[in-house]
Design a protein around this motif. Structure first.
Motif, PDB file in Angstrom:
ATOM      1  N   TYR A 125     -54.466  31.969 -33.613  1.00  9.16           N
ATOM      2  CA  TYR A 125     -53.376  31.378 -33.075  1.00  9.16           C
ATOM      3  C   TYR A 125     -52.346  32.076 -32.257  1.00  9.16           C
ATOM      4  O   TYR A 125     -51.432  31.517 -31.461  1.00  9.16           O
ATOM      5  CB  TYR A 125     -52.473  30.885 -34.519  1.00  9.16           C
ATOM      6  N   LYS A 126     -52.759  33.362 -32.286  1.00  4.79           N
ATOM      7  CA  LYS A 126     -51.925  34.081 -31.475  1.00  4.79           C
ATOM      8  C   LYS A 126     -52.194  34.024 -29.891  1.00  4.79           C
ATOM      9  O   LYS A 126     -51.400  34.470 -28.842  1.00  4.79           O
ATOM     10  CB  LYS A 126     -51.954  35.634 -31.614  1.00  4.79           C
ATOM     11  N   ASP A 127     -53.097  33.390 -29.519  1.00  6.29           N
ATOM     12  CA  ASP A 127     -53.640  33.137 -28.103  1.00  6.29           C
ATOM     13  C   ASP A 127     -53.104  31.497 -27.762  1.00  6.29           C
ATOM     14  O   ASP A 127     -53.555  31.223 -26.569  1.00  6.29           O
ATOM     15  CB  ASP A 127     -55.200  33.037 -28.006  1.00  6.29           C
ATOM     16  N   GLY A 302     -55.226  30.575 -38.433  1.00  8.03           N
ATOM     17  CA  GLY A 302     -53.660  30.238 -38.459  1.00  8.03           C
ATOM     18  C   GLY A 302     -53.093  31.584 -39.075  1.00  8.03           C
ATOM     19  O   GLY A 302     -53.581  32.703 -39.312  1.00  8.03           O
ATOM     20  N   PRO A 303     -51.607  31.650 -38.950  1.00  8.51           N
ATOM     21  CA  PRO A 303     -50.718  32.866 -39.349  1.00  8.51           C
ATOM     22  C   PRO A 303     -51.320  33.290 -40.891  1.00  8.51           C
ATOM     23  O   PRO A 303     -51.130  34.507 -41.244  1.00  8.51           O
ATOM     24  CB  PRO A 303     -49.326  32.427 -39.678  1.00  8.51           C
ATOM     25  N   ASP A 304     -51.844  32.359 -41.704  1.00  9.94           N
ATOM     26  CA  ASP A 304     -52.345  32.608 -43.028  1.00  9.94           C
ATOM     27  C   ASP A 304     -53.944  33.186 -43.052  1.00  9.94           C
ATOM     28  O   ASP A 304     -54.203  33.505 -44.189  1.00  9.94           O
ATOM     29  CB  ASP A 304     -52.226  31.495 -44.050  1.00  9.94           C
ATOM     30  N   GLY A 305     -54.367  33.263 -41.850  1.00  5.50           N
ATOM     31  CA  GLY A 305     -55.791  33.471 -41.759  1.00  5.50           C
ATOM     32  C   GLY A 305     -56.691  32.627 -41.989  1.00  5.50           C
ATOM     33  O   GLY A 305     -58.025  32.642 -41.840  1.00  5.50           O
TER      34      GLY A 305
END
Length: 442
Positions: A125-127, A302-305
């Motif tokens: 998600y960082k991309d 996602g942020p939670d992996g």
């Protein structure tokens, strides 16, 4: 560019099968030549305009944060089977089998290809957010190709695709494209009205068509009159800020294509503000969520992996179709009236007596000065009669015309004509150069 060395095969009369003004004028102006039903060769003049339209689209996509790539015209059928669209798309898809018996197709659009590219390289998600766009030829096997480039089978299209982590982010991406489209069409001198539209085979539940009002439009459209006069947001918006107010300003007023028209809602518009007209679609944008990402497993961590399917949108502009739309909206009995931004040449220099020493010298001087200032010049140095030169300059839509003849030149003057208004003025050669280049006369 000297006209005597250029390839400009103009016609006095349009072929009888050219039914609408844009088709007639593009043929007469030597912009296109039909090679087969709905398939055209782009001749030099037409290609110049096509490239200018394409560049405006590219600049506005880049400004809005989209990143250009180039995808193939021939696509794997297996990708479309993954998404579930291979059989569902219908007869407009040109299906091909290669020598190895693999099923291929000539792409009518590129959701599957771009999703395959995305899933191969983007894992986090960082991309995100990411918007990839492509200006490429497409093919749709229209049952009844007609109206020249307005409804051809092969066409140049800009298609952009946004990828976001969730619906809220995806709708922000949708808004960026919505606003970018308003700028694209305004730069071309067009008043494009965004209208709620049917999503068709692309899918999703949010879609707008951008419509140019024209008597020869293919569909009936309905809108609030104030939408037609709204200006473009301009290039200096905060592209990653809150664009919702700009979108709301347009979508708060009634505007719908025939398929989405609601008589009751339209009746609520004040009678003096109701507009029912014919329209030409020049752009179409969609938000369709996980329609392609889920079946094609285009997931990111996602942020939670945990893996999550990305939310997507697609955004199309008919680049080649736009030339027809501009002509439909801007022409007269003499021919095409190009807005300056997309005209094939900035200035036409018409030498009314080629071989006359003074006329030749004046034309050489003005062409050199205009080209040195960065203007694109078409110099009519042919031995055609003056009437023919005037007719050609108007037919192909040269926005500014500098007319140099022996009689006026003997008095120290030349004539300037503005194509859009027909306004003519007599001035000195140096003053004409200064006016055209925006520089003060020496």
């Amino acid at each position: 560019m000297r006209l005597s060395r250029y390839f400009l095969p103009t016609l006095k009369e349009a072929p009888s099968d050219a039914q609408i003004v844009s088709h007639q004028l593009m043929l007469r102006a030597g912009m296109i030549k039909q090679e087969a039903a709905g398939i055209y060769a782009w001749l030099p003049l037409g290609l110049r305009v096509l490239k200018k339209v394409e560049q405006i689209v590219r600049e506005e996509m880049n400004r809005a944060g989209a990143v250009e790539l180039l995808m193939p015209t021939i696509q794997l059928a297996d990708l479309w089977r993954e998404s579930g669209r291979y059989e569902a798309y219908g007869d407009e898809m040109l299906r091909i089998v290669d020598r190895h018996k693999r099923d291929l197709l000539y792409g009518p659009t590129a959701e599957e290809v771009v999703t395959d590219i995305f899933r191969a390289y983007v894992k986090s998600y960082k991309d995100l957010p990411l918007n990839l766009y492509n200006i490429q030829w497409k093919f749709r096997d229209e049952r009844r190709p007609r109206f020249g480039v307005m409804r051809g089978r092969e066409f140049l299209m800009k298609d952009a695709y946004s990828f976001d982590l969730d619906e809220a982010s995806a709708r922000k991406a949708y808004n960026r494209m919505f606003v970018a489209y308003l700028n694209v069409f305004a730069r071309m001198g067009l008043k494009a009205v965004p209208m709620r539209a049917d999503t068709g085979p692309i899918g999703g539940d949010l879609s707008h068509e951008f419509i140019i009002l024209a008597d020869t439009g293919e569909s009936q459209v309905f809108c609030h009159k104030d939408l037609v006069e709204m200006g473009a947001p301009g290039p200096d918006v905060d592209w990653y800020g809150d664009l919702q107010p700009l979108v709301d300003q347009r979508t708060a007023l009634y505007a719908a294509t025939e398929e989405m028209h609601d008589e009751a809602a339209f009746a609520a518009v004040p009678a003096d503000k109701q507009l029912s007209a014919r329209g030409i679609e020049v752009g179409h944008i969609f938000y369709f969520g996980e329609k392609y990402s889920k079946p094609m497993k285009a997931n990111v961590a996602g942020p939670d992996g945990k893996d999550v399917a990305v939310h997507m949108g697609s955004y199309g502009v008919g680049v080649s179709r736009l030339l027809g739309a501009i002509i439909e909206a801007s022409h007269d009995e003499g021919g095409i009236i190009w807005p300056d931004a997309v005209a094939p040449f900035d200035v036409g220099v018409l030498n009314l007596r080629v071989g006359d020493e003074a006329c030749d010298a004046a034309c050489d001087k003005v062409v050199a000065a205009l080209e040195a200032a960065g203007l694109e010049v078409l110099y009519d140095d042919t031995d055609n009669r003056p009437g023919g030169k005037f007719a050609t300059a108007d037919l192909i839509g040269l926005p500014h015309q500098l007319i140099i003849g022996p009689k006026a030149l003997a008095e120290g003057n030349v004539e300037l004509k503005h194509r859009a208004t027909g306004e003519r003025s007599v001035t000195s050669l140096d003053a004409a150069i200064a006016q055209l280049t925006g520089k003060a006369a020496a």
